[in-house]
Enzyme design. Structure first.
Site, PDB file in Angstrom:
ATOM      1  N   LYS A   1      17.821 -12.518 -10.394  1.00  0.00           N
ATOM      2  CA  LYS A   1      17.714 -11.127 -10.987  1.00  0.00           C
ATOM      3  C   LYS A   1      17.525 -11.046 -12.585  1.00  0.00           C
ATOM      4  CE  LYS A   1      17.625  -8.851  -7.051  1.00  0.00           C
ATOM      5  NZ  LYS A   1      16.718  -7.763  -6.705  1.00  0.00           N
TER       6      LYS A   1
ATOM      7  N   SER B   1      22.579 -14.282   1.142  1.00  0.00           N
ATOM      8  CA  SER B   1      21.176 -14.006   1.352  1.00  0.00           C
ATOM      9  C   SER B   1      20.648 -15.649   1.171  1.00  0.00           C
ATOM     10  CB  SER B   1      20.770 -13.284   0.241  1.00  0.00           C
ATOM     11  OG  SER B   1      21.135 -13.775  -1.102  1.00  0.00           O
TER      12      SER B   1
HETATM   13  C1  LIG Z   1      22.017 -11.400  -3.394  1.00  0.00           C
HETATM   14  C2  LIG Z   1      20.519 -10.932  -3.177  1.00  0.00           C
HETATM   15  N1  LIG Z   1      19.984 -11.503  -2.348  1.00  0.00           N
HETATM   16  C3  LIG Z   1      18.338 -11.288  -2.339  1.00  0.00           C
HETATM   17  C4  LIG Z   1      17.989 -10.333  -2.716  1.00  0.00           C
HETATM   18  C5  LIG Z   1      16.424  -9.879  -2.646  1.00  0.00           C
HETATM   19  O1  LIG Z   1      15.594  -9.930  -3.586  1.00  0.00           O
HETATM   20  P1  LIG Z   1      14.478  -9.272  -3.952  1.00  0.00           P
HETATM   21  O2  LIG Z   1      14.884  -7.731  -4.212  1.00  0.00           O
HETATM   22  O3  LIG Z   1      13.653  -9.775  -5.010  1.00  0.00           O
HETATM   23  O4  LIG Z   1      13.637  -8.959  -2.631  1.00  0.00           O
HETATM   24  C6  LIG Z   1      18.739  -9.599  -3.695  1.00  0.00           C
HETATM   25  C7  LIG Z   1      18.104  -8.200  -4.258  1.00  0.00           C
HETATM   26  O5  LIG Z   1      18.966  -7.373  -4.567  1.00  0.00           O
HETATM   27  C8  LIG Z   1      20.225  -9.828  -4.031  1.00  0.00           C
HETATM   28  O6  LIG Z   1      20.832  -9.097  -4.328  1.00  0.00           O
END
Ligand SMILES: Cc1ncc(COP(=O)(O)O)c(C=O)c1O
Length: 313
Positions: free
Chosen positions: A47, A274
């Protein structure tokens, strides 16, 4: 003596992360799986890329000026990255977040000086109404004078931050990518990388998205409660573009957590749920593609952000 390393401010340490190959979780009849270690970014998350792109995009367009306040709703990953970028650049940051997300993320945002509003969740879970409730509060806050809402679900500047990740992957693998697998929240990462992969000559990478099995919004039109932080917001993210992905797979919260734990113990890759979802789906794709092919996925962030959560405790 020539100096080495980064000599700019802390923002110059964003990006250029390592790409490593899984050695134990894949078998002899599987494709190779490569993982982009995004916890090498300053706040331990990909991020950082989008936070910098959102702030610099707004600065370039004259929407954000010195002394202004930035407002965002966030599960805490975007918030930590924005708090970091705003600290370096001298902007105040107001964040709307929730107790559905880890204490580590909440405390990180505070450490970088952000001002937090915490929305109560149902038992610490991401229910379909949670993110829309947070968005509404941030929208109200954004009406204050000299305030800029980054509004991550609708922010197109962020794609530029992830385009760079796509370019890094192509360079690291000499363009040989057969599949890119990524879970999605805003879909910023997956779409930003997909833009570059799909436009690359001599690369025919399939883009495969991942969502929680308990909330298969894009694959089955259903939304439900899950506990994979950062993905599966319960609605179709506005940045998602059909032309840029080929398939959507699902992974349950338990599978994602179990894979995060295996990744740490067997491959030495310390991440969150994730990332576990990304790797679980990538292994399924690797089985299907077979030897000689290359699957790329992402270690979204560091396991340090989840030590107090059910992923590790
Ligand atoms: C821990 C985590 N994994 C995956 C994502 C997904 O990423 P994206 O928002 O770019 O789809 C986020 C987004 O907030 C996240 O905080």
């Amino acid at each position: 003596m020539a100096s080495q390393g980064w000599l700019g401010d802390a923002l110059s340490a964003i990006g250029n992360t390592p790409l490593v190959k899984l050695n134990k979780l894949t078998g002899a009849s599987d494709a190779d799986v490569y993982v982009k270690l995004e916890f090498y970014n300053p706040t331990g998350s990909y991020k950082d890329r989008m936070a910098l792109a959102m702030i610099e995009g707004a600065e370039k367009e004259g929407l954000l000026r010195p002394g202004d306040t930035v407002v965002e709703y966030t599960g805490g990953s975007t918030g930590s990255s924005l708090a970091f970028v705003c600290a370096v650049k001298g902007y105040k940051l107001r964040v709307v977040t929730s107790d559905a997300f880890s204490d580590e993320k909440i405390n990180t945002m505070k450490a970088f000086g952000a001002d937090l509003t915490i929305v109560p969740s149902e038992g610490g879970k991401t229910t379909p109404d949670l993110i829309p409730r947070m968005m509404k509060i941030a929208e109200e806050m954004g009406k204050a004078p000299r305030t800029y809402r980054t509004d991550q679900f609708h922010n197109r500047h962020m794609l530029k931050g992830y385009n760079k990740m796509g370019e890094e992957i192509l360079t690291q693998l000499g363009g040989n990518v057969d599949a890119f697998v990524a879970s999605f929240g805003t879909a910023g990462c997956s779409m930003g990388v997909a833009e570059v992969l799909k436009a690359a000559k001599d690369t025919t990478a399939a883009v495969i998205l991942v969502e929680p099995a308990e909330s298969p919004t894009v694959s089955k039109g259903l939304s439900g409660t899950h506990d994979i932080e950062g993905i599966g917001s319960g609605f179709v993210p506005p940045l998602l573009r059909k032309a840029l992905y080929d398939e959507v797979l699902t992974v349950s919260t338990e599978e994602a957590r179990a894979m995060a734990r295996r990744l740490a113990k067997e491959e030495g890759i310390f991440s969150g749920a994730s990332t576990g979802a990304n790797v679980a789906a990538s292994l399924a794709v690797a089985r299907r593609l077979g030897p000689g092919k290359r699957v790329v996925t992402v270690a979204v962030d560091s396991g340090l952000k989840y030590l107090s959560t059910e992923v590790y405790s």
